[in-house]
Enzyme design. Structure first.
Site, PDB file in Angstrom:
ATOM      1  N   PRO A  23       1.066  -1.102   0.183  1.00 48.71           N
ATOM      2  CA  PRO A  23      -0.165  -0.202   0.207  1.00 48.71           C
ATOM      3  C   PRO A  23       1.000   1.261   0.233  1.00 48.71           C
ATOM      4  CG  PRO A  23      -0.309  -1.127   2.123  1.00 48.71           C
ATOM      5  CD  PRO A  23       0.350  -2.052   1.094  1.00 48.71           C
ATOM      6  N   ALA A  57      -3.399   3.468   2.700  1.00 46.67           N
ATOM      7  CA  ALA A  57      -3.900   3.332   3.848  1.00 46.67           C
ATOM      8  C   ALA A  57      -4.993   4.210   3.579  1.00 46.67           C
ATOM      9  CB  ALA A  57      -3.016   4.023   4.517  1.00 46.67           C
ATOM     10  N   GLN A 100      -5.907  -1.304   2.216  1.00 43.27           N
ATOM     11  CA  GLN A 100      -5.365  -0.971   3.416  1.00 43.27           C
ATOM     12  C   GLN A 100      -6.658  -0.215   4.428  1.00 43.27           C
ATOM     13  OE1 GLN A 100      -2.236   1.368   4.460  1.00 43.27           O
ATOM     14  NE2 GLN A 100      -1.298  -0.915   5.582  1.00 43.27           N
ATOM     15  N   TYR A 183       0.889   4.382  13.530  1.00 40.64           N
ATOM     16  CA  TYR A 183      -1.164   4.925  13.353  1.00 40.64           C
ATOM     17  C   TYR A 183      -1.931   4.284  13.929  1.00 40.64           C
ATOM     18  CZ  TYR A 183       1.254   7.216   9.376  1.00 40.64           C
ATOM     19  OH  TYR A 183       1.553   7.589   8.227  1.00 40.64           O
ATOM     20  N   LEU A 302      12.311  -2.726   1.223  1.00 43.03           N
ATOM     21  CA  LEU A 302      14.027  -2.763   0.549  1.00 43.03           C
ATOM     22  C   LEU A 302      14.171  -4.357  -0.115  1.00 43.03           C
ATOM     23  CD1 LEU A 302      16.204  -0.153   2.065  1.00 43.03           C
ATOM     24  CD2 LEU A 302      15.048  -0.418   0.123  1.00 43.03           C
ATOM     25  N   ARG A 325       8.614   0.824  -2.939  1.00 40.88           N
ATOM     26  CA  ARG A 325       9.115   1.882  -4.140  1.00 40.88           C
ATOM     27  C   ARG A 325      10.049   0.697  -5.275  1.00 40.88           C
ATOM     28  NH1 ARG A 325      12.833   3.349   0.979  1.00 40.88           N
ATOM     29  NH2 ARG A 325      12.730   1.332   1.479  1.00 40.88           N
TER      30      ARG A 325
END
Ligand SMILES: Cc1cc2nc3c(=O)[nH]c(=O)nc-3n(C[C@H](O)[C@H](O)[C@H](O)COP(=O)(O)O)c2cc1C
Length: 371
Positions: A23, A57, A100, A183, A302, A325
């Site tokens: 997400p 999200a 999500q 969160y 990663l 990413r």
């Protein structure tokens, strides 16, 4: 045979391979409603060959947004806007769509990353008072959130349930509950953010109580045949904070309630965190959850290289990998991974002619001709 490209079963959901798009907030919604940006962004990622795309999200209430431009699923307009976007994606891609569901807690009322990401202070345009387990700000000196009382907790349970029902109507194939990255639900889990002295604070059991209640209401509101799971921060990377032992305990408690998988991330609750960032740095946490809990486990962080992803899955460290990413940088990452690993991947027929000569068998079902 590549293990990364073998199918995976999560509950009754069958994934064509073990590549998941993580997400990713886009900060591009209008009053919580998806825009043309979402159509373009999710549309192009949906052509990637990944088995599943987890929509960013998505806030269960306006106050649960991180920024004023976060995606939400708390109004009829939000639902209609997502129906348009998801309908277009579905019409052209077999990718499985998960979402999500999120509440930002004390990290609400922030600016978008490209605006610096700082708190929007109370009184400034676009600001609102955040809520949290305790009236402790994320960063010292910030406006403190309001500690949730019983009515506030009930409101949030209702908000998650309502959003899950909307997600059900939208035909989402799975839901991920955001319990990571500092969160709201992670704030309940972590002794760094949770200073309560009632049934929702103190012991591990008490700190897990609200996240588990949220899991229950979401699970009950979403079609029983479709999986619900959680994304968890496995550690706060701060001594005395939430840790992997808590993560294993929480995962077992979730499993007992019908949770279908665990998506294992880390960090986000404290600016004091010291994260040893490097390739696959969160994979050992996924390995421990998989070994000790046994639920399907998704590793993230990663994972950028096809051989690395293959090794994680083939080595039994996780059942699937999720990439964020790397998918933005190379939206055809799964095609390139399939080519490198000698596997096959689904591509849209409009693009079949792009199959390189040296990978004649790359695209499933590909055939093309001309007069
Ligand atoms: C642009 C962007 C937006 C993100 N938004 C979310 C999000 O909405 N929910 C979430 O759990 N993580 C979010 N993350 C974290 C990613 O899902 C992922 O866990 C993290 O980037 C590490 O994976 P990576 O190394 O493959 O990028 C975001 C990351 C990026 C780069």
């Amino acid at each position: 045979m590549s293990r990364l490209f073998e199918p995976l079963q999560i509950g009754e959901l069958r994934l064509a391979n073990r590549i998941v798009i993580a997400p990713m907030c886009q900060y591009s919604a209008d009053e919580g409603s998806a825009t043309d940006w979402h159509l373009i962004h999710l549309g192009h990622l949906a052509l990637s060959g990944a088995a599943m795309l987890i929509v960013e999200a998505t806030a269960v209430s306006a106050e649960g947004r991180i920024t004023p431009a976060d995606l939400g699923l708390y109004s009829d307009a939000n639902e209609a806007a997502l129906a348009r976007v998801l309908g277009a994606v579905r019409a052209h891609s077999p990718i499985k769509l998960a979402m999500q569901l999120a509440h930002a807690g004390r990290k609400a009322s922030s600016r978008a990353p490209w605006q610096g990401g700082a708190q929007i202070r109370l009184g400034e345009p676009g600001s609102w008072r955040a809520v949290a387990p305790s009236a402790v700000p994320h960063i010292a000196g910030e406006d403190a959130p309001m500690a949730l009382d019983a009515a506030g907790l009930q409101q949030i349970r209702d908000d998650f349930a309502r959003a899950a029902r909307r997600a059900d109507r939208l035909g989402l194939e799975a839901l991920e509950i955001h319990a990571a990255h500092g969160y709201l639900l992670h704030q309940f889990l972590s002794p760094i953010a949770n200073k309560r002295d009632d049934a929702y604070g103190g012991s591990l059991e008490n700190r897990m109580r609200f996240p588990l209640e949220i899991f229950d209401v979401v699970r009950a509101a979403f079609a029983a045949s479709r999986p619900v799971w959680a994304r968890i921060s496995a550690t706060d990377w701060v001594p005395g904070g939430w840790d992997i032992d808590g993560t294993v305990a929480l995962s077992k408690a979730l499993q007992a309630r019908g949770c279908a998988a665990i998506h294992v991330s880390s960090g986000g609750v404290s600016p004091q965190q010291k994260i040893p960032v490097g390739p696959g740095y969160q994979v050992p946490f996924a390995r421990r959850v998989k070994a000790e809990v046994g639920l399907p486990t998704i590793a993230v962080g990663l994972i950028t290289d096809p051989e690395q992803a293959e090794a994680i899955v083939a080595g039994g460290e996780a059942d699937a990998v999720s990439l964020a990413r790397a998918m933005l940088y190379d939206p055809r990452w799964p095609w390139h991974a399939a080519a490198r690993l000698g596997a096959r991947v689904e591509a849209p027929r409009q693009y079949w002619r792009s199959q390189p000569r040296e990978f004649k068998d790359l695209f499933e079902n590909a055939n093309f001709g001309a007069r």
